[in-house]
Design an enzyme around this catalytic site. Structure first.
Site, PDB file in Angstrom:
ATOM      1  N   GLN A   5     -45.406  -3.236   2.692  1.00  0.00           N
ATOM      2  CA  GLN A   5     -46.507  -3.019   3.623  1.00  0.00           C
ATOM      3  C   GLN A   5     -47.733  -2.550   2.852  1.00  0.00           C
ATOM      4  O   GLN A   5     -47.958  -1.358   2.676  1.00  0.00           O
ATOM      5  CB  GLN A   5     -46.117  -2.000   4.707  1.00  0.00           C
ATOM      6  N   PHE A   6     -48.537  -3.520   2.411  1.00  0.00           N
ATOM      7  CA  PHE A   6     -49.712  -3.195   1.600  1.00  0.00           C
ATOM      8  C   PHE A   6     -50.707  -2.331   2.356  1.00  0.00           C
ATOM      9  O   PHE A   6     -51.510  -1.622   1.745  1.00  0.00           O
ATOM     10  CB  PHE A   6     -50.380  -4.463   1.072  1.00  0.00           C
ATOM     11  N   THR A   7     -50.659  -2.321   3.680  1.00  0.00           N
ATOM     12  CA  THR A   7     -51.615  -1.527   4.459  1.00  0.00           C
ATOM     13  C   THR A   7     -51.428  -0.025   4.244  1.00  0.00           C
ATOM     14  O   THR A   7     -52.326   0.758   4.580  1.00  0.00           O
ATOM     15  CB  THR A   7     -51.530  -1.855   5.959  1.00  0.00           C
TER      16      THR A   7
END
Length: 150
Positions: free
Chosen positions: A78-80
C-alpha cells in the site's frame, strides 16, 4: 518502511472479482515502502511482527504472539502509507519507492515473514487494484515505521 498491523478474525484480498489470498485468525499487514528503505528495514519489521504479543492469553491479556497462536498473516502493498500531506489537500507520493526498489523489498518482507512463521504468508498483488476485506478483532491496530525504531 511503514506498516499497519491489524489483528483479524479473518481477512482476504480480491482482484478483479477473484480471491487472491484469504486467512483466518492472524494479522493483516499493509506495507508502504519508501525510497530509502533497505533489506535491514524489512528484517527489523519481520522480527517485530513475529514477536509482537497482541493476542489474548487464557486470562484475556494480550500476551501471545502470532507464533503462539499458530496464526496466519496476509501482507498487502500500500504505497499510500508513504503519503506526504503537509502541503495542500492532495497527497504527494514522492516518498514512495519506485517499483525497482519496492517490489524486491516487498517480496523480501513476505519471504522473511513466511520463513519466520514456518508457513506461507498470504499476499496481495503489487500494484493491482485490490479489494481488502477484514474483520478487525478488538479492534487492535498498530502502526510501525522503521524510521522510528527507538
Amino acid at each position: 518502511m511503514r506498516i499497519v498491523i491489524q489483528r483479524v478474525s479473518h481477512a482476504s484480498v480480491t482482484i478483479e472479482g477473484q480471491v487472491r489470498s484469504a486467512i483466518g485468525q492472524g494479522l493483516l499487514i499493509l506495507v508502504g515502502i519508501g525510497e530509502d528503505d533497505t533489506e535491514e528495514d524489512a528484517n527489523w519489521l519481520t522480527r517485530k511482527v513475529i514477536g509482537l504479543r497482541i493476542f489474548d492469553d487464557e486470562n484475556g491479556v494480550m500476551n501471545r504472539s502470532i507464533m503462539d497462536i499458530d496464526g496466519d498473516i496476509l501482507v498487502v502493498s500500500q504505497f499510500t502509507l508513504m503519503a506526504s500531506y503537509k502541503k495542500g489537500n492532495r497527497p504527494s507520493w514522492i516518498r514512495a519507492a519506485r517499483h525497482e526498489v519496492s517490489i524486491p523489498l516487498y517480496n523480501r518482507f513476505c519471504a522473511a515473514l513466511s520463513d519466520a512463521l514456518g508457513k506461507r504468508v498470504g499476499e496481495g498483488e503489487f500494484g493491482a487494484d485490490m479489494k481488502v476485506e477484514l474483520l478487525n478483532d478488538g479492534p487492535v491496530t498498530i502502526c510501525m515505521d522503521t524510521k522510528n525504531k527507538e
